[in-house]
Design an enzyme around this catalytic site. Sequence first.
Site, PDB file in Angstrom:
ATOM      1  N   ARG A  77       0.860  -1.185   0.000  1.00  0.00           N
ATOM      2  CA  ARG A  77       0.000   0.000   0.000  1.00  0.00           C
ATOM      3  C   ARG A  77       0.890   1.227   0.000  1.00  0.00           C
ATOM      4  O   ARG A  77       1.627   1.464   0.954  1.00  0.00           O
ATOM      5  CB  ARG A  77      -0.893  -0.014   1.248  1.00  0.00           C
ATOM      6  CG  ARG A  77      -1.669   1.278   1.420  1.00  0.00           C
ATOM      7  CD  ARG A  77      -2.533   1.339   2.685  1.00  0.00           C
ATOM      8  NE  ARG A  77      -3.133   2.660   2.749  1.00  0.00           N
ATOM      9  CZ  ARG A  77      -3.045   3.483   3.785  1.00  0.00           C
ATOM     10  NH1 ARG A  77      -2.429   3.125   4.903  1.00  0.00           N
ATOM     11  NH2 ARG A  77      -3.598   4.674   3.723  1.00  0.00           N
ATOM     12  N   HIS A 121      -2.684  10.907   0.752  1.00  0.00           N
ATOM     13  CA  HIS A 121      -2.112  10.696   2.072  1.00  0.00           C
ATOM     14  C   HIS A 121      -1.478  12.027   2.502  1.00  0.00           C
ATOM     15  O   HIS A 121      -0.277  12.107   2.748  1.00  0.00           O
ATOM     16  CB  HIS A 121      -1.105   9.547   2.064  1.00  0.00           C
ATOM     17  CG  HIS A 121      -0.907   8.903   3.410  1.00  0.00           C
ATOM     18  ND1 HIS A 121      -1.102   7.561   3.649  1.00  0.00           N
ATOM     19  CD2 HIS A 121      -0.536   9.435   4.602  1.00  0.00           C
ATOM     20  CE1 HIS A 121      -0.832   7.292   4.927  1.00  0.00           C
ATOM     21  NE2 HIS A 121      -0.491   8.414   5.527  1.00  0.00           N
ATOM     22  N   GLU A 166      -7.096   8.621   6.484  1.00  0.00           N
ATOM     23  CA  GLU A 166      -7.397   9.286   7.758  1.00  0.00           C
ATOM     24  C   GLU A 166      -7.916  10.713   7.591  1.00  0.00           C
ATOM     25  O   GLU A 166      -7.236  11.681   7.966  1.00  0.00           O
ATOM     26  CB  GLU A 166      -6.160   9.298   8.650  1.00  0.00           C
ATOM     27  CG  GLU A 166      -5.674   7.919   9.005  1.00  0.00           C
ATOM     28  CD  GLU A 166      -4.603   7.920  10.084  1.00  0.00           C
ATOM     29  OE1 GLU A 166      -4.250   9.014  10.558  1.00  0.00           O
ATOM     30  OE2 GLU A 166      -4.152   6.835  10.456  1.00  0.00           O
ATOM     31  N   ASN A 300      -6.872   2.049  10.342  1.00  0.00           N
ATOM     32  CA  ASN A 300      -5.517   2.228  10.866  1.00  0.00           C
ATOM     33  C   ASN A 300      -5.616   2.126  12.380  1.00  0.00           C
ATOM     34  O   ASN A 300      -6.261   2.960  13.021  1.00  0.00           O
ATOM     35  CB  ASN A 300      -4.960   3.592  10.459  1.00  0.00           C
ATOM     36  CG  ASN A 300      -4.685   3.671   8.963  1.00  0.00           C
ATOM     37  OD1 ASN A 300      -4.785   2.665   8.253  1.00  0.00           O
ATOM     38  ND2 ASN A 300      -4.331   4.844   8.485  1.00  0.00           N
ATOM     39  N   TYR A 302      -3.646   1.471  16.073  1.00  0.00           N
ATOM     40  CA  TYR A 302      -2.394   1.406  16.838  1.00  0.00           C
ATOM     41  C   TYR A 302      -2.630   1.061  18.311  1.00  0.00           C
ATOM     42  O   TYR A 302      -1.783   0.465  18.960  1.00  0.00           O
ATOM     43  CB  TYR A 302      -1.635   2.733  16.716  1.00  0.00           C
ATOM     44  CG  TYR A 302      -1.125   2.947  15.302  1.00  0.00           C
ATOM     45  CD1 TYR A 302       0.122   2.472  14.924  1.00  0.00           C
ATOM     46  CD2 TYR A 302      -1.917   3.560  14.336  1.00  0.00           C
ATOM     47  CE1 TYR A 302       0.586   2.621  13.624  1.00  0.00           C
ATOM     48  CE2 TYR A 302      -1.457   3.711  13.027  1.00  0.00           C
ATOM     49  CZ  TYR A 302      -0.205   3.244  12.687  1.00  0.00           C
ATOM     50  OH  TYR A 302       0.243   3.375  11.390  1.00  0.00           O
ATOM     51  N   GLU A 353      -3.216  -0.149   8.411  1.00  0.00           N
ATOM     52  CA  GLU A 353      -2.007   0.225   9.159  1.00  0.00           C
ATOM     53  C   GLU A 353      -2.115  -0.347  10.558  1.00  0.00           C
ATOM     54  O   GLU A 353      -3.199  -0.402  11.142  1.00  0.00           O
ATOM     55  CB  GLU A 353      -1.854   1.754   9.317  1.00  0.00           C
ATOM     56  CG  GLU A 353      -1.477   2.474   8.059  1.00  0.00           C
ATOM     57  CD  GLU A 353      -1.334   3.989   8.256  1.00  0.00           C
ATOM     58  OE1 GLU A 353      -1.099   4.433   9.409  1.00  0.00           O
ATOM     59  OE2 GLU A 353      -1.474   4.715   7.268  1.00  0.00           O
TER      60      GLU A 353
HETATM   61  C1  GCO Z   1      -1.102   8.383  10.180  1.00  0.00           C
HETATM   62  C2  GCO Z   1      -0.640   7.861   8.915  1.00  0.00           C
HETATM   63  C3  GCO Z   1       0.741   7.376   8.915  1.00  0.00           C
HETATM   64  C4  GCO Z   1       1.552   7.473  10.197  1.00  0.00           C
HETATM   65  C5  GCO Z   1       1.330   6.299  11.115  1.00  0.00           C
HETATM   66  C6  GCO Z   1       2.141   6.348  12.395  1.00  0.00           C
HETATM   67  O1  GCO Z   1      -2.016   7.864  10.654  1.00  0.00           O
HETATM   68  O2  GCO Z   1      -0.573   9.305  10.759  1.00  0.00           O
HETATM   69  O3  GCO Z   1      -1.516   7.164   8.163  1.00  0.00           O
HETATM   70  O4  GCO Z   1       1.187   8.247   7.946  1.00  0.00           O
HETATM   71  O5  GCO Z   1       2.877   7.581   9.905  1.00  0.00           O
HETATM   72  O6  GCO Z   1      -0.016   6.244  11.469  1.00  0.00           O
HETATM   73  O7  GCO Z   1       1.792   7.441  13.175  1.00  0.00           O
END
Ligand code: GCO
Length: 456
Positions: A77, A121, A166, A300, A302, A353
């Site tokens: 991606r 992006h 995002e 995405n 985390y 992500e």
């Molecule tokens: C974001 C993006 C990525 C980041 C990743 C780590 O969400 O900020 O999609 O570009 O680098 O999430 O923070």
Amino acid sequence: MIQFPKDFLWGVACASFQCEGAWDADGKGPSIWDDFCHEIGGNHVKHGDTGDVACDCYHRAKEDVALMKALNVRAYRFSVSWPRIIPDGDGAINPLGFKFYDELVNELISNGIRPLITLYHWDLPSALQHKGGWLNRDIVAAFERYARVVAEHFKGRVDCFMTLNEPQCAAYLGYGNGLHAPGWKLGDADVARALHHMALAHSAAQRAIKAVDPGISVGVVSCGGLCYPRNDTPAGREAARKATFDLGHPYWAMTFSIFLDDLILKRYDDSAIPAVRAFADSIPAGDWELMETPDFIGMNIYNARPVDDDARQVREPVGSPRTATDWPVTPEALYYGPMNVYKRYGLPIWITEDGLSNHDMLYLDGKVHDPKRIEFLHRYLTCLAQAVAEGVPVKAYLHWSFLDNFEWSDGYDQRFGIVYVDYATLRRVPKDSAWWYADVIATNGDSLNGIPKYYY
Ligand code: GCO
């Protein structure tokens, strides 16, 4: 027993501004991130870092794809930089704009790696920002045209597009608190307006791509705060679901629901704060008919935060593990996140992500040992497998990131890659986690059964 579906797509992700460099090569126009980094005295990015060189991916397509292949990667991606293709955003097409992407896509295809394109992006052509950027509704038509140009160019070679990455961060960090480009600090109504224009832009782009080839699948990549129950009981789970989509707090713009409800459910959640409610009431009725439901939702993910049975946020257990960015390590995010988003929107889910920043370094033995990343991924993927086992249609996992890269306002301090980049020489060194991930892919997740191999 951890099991992933036979056709599960394993890959890696990155984005144009974060890795390409070559910021003014071959007719590229400036983007808002070039301006943000270059602004004298702006102090927007740690150490004054810029994307001018980044990982120099622009000149290393062959080398990078060969490394992906060695790591068994099945899909990549990446994002296309709008100002490379249309330098001022809505004017002439740059004849050299596709040079790098053609090379990259052809290399990927000939190595059996599926190219997945993100159209936006965050590197908006500066000229469009001067016209108001995402606050100006004209951007919808400009984005639609750009999407059509890219889809036509790659017809027959790329069968999957993600329109926006995002929208929440682009709108809130870009127009709300100003931490990201363009660094504007406006109120709630403007942030909501930017998000609504992004929903319209996604929709127009999706129609344009489908007109080029109805067989292309089109997704949108979303983010937002996720919650998990402190107590895994029916009441706790319901509270976590409710808290995840709640819009009644100052961080309403950083939720999955603020964007996906508008786009897919064609309404705003009842919990919305008054400013958002007022904005929602001002939306012309015809706008809802313009919304296109994506083929899949990219998430995405985390981390997530724990909530109690009353949907109130509680602190993480004392001494919980954290990443170098000081984000909590919460594998539950990959179970409850996809589960709750699937229940609300009913669409297939791609993890577009997931990953962590770590204080990685080159060891004296010439390798990069990152057992923490291995541990993190092992735990997160185990939770993802549980969501899959319970019926959530998760189709892909794209690790963030392939290489260490430019982490926005944190510059190059945060290392998110499974491949280490020595920025002085731009040499790539696969970290231990890269070999570990290669094994996960080769076994379609079977290697996750048991204790991980930490490689040293
Ligand atoms: C974001 C993006 C990525 C980041 C990743 C780590 O969400 O900020 O999609 O570009 O680098 O999430 O923070």
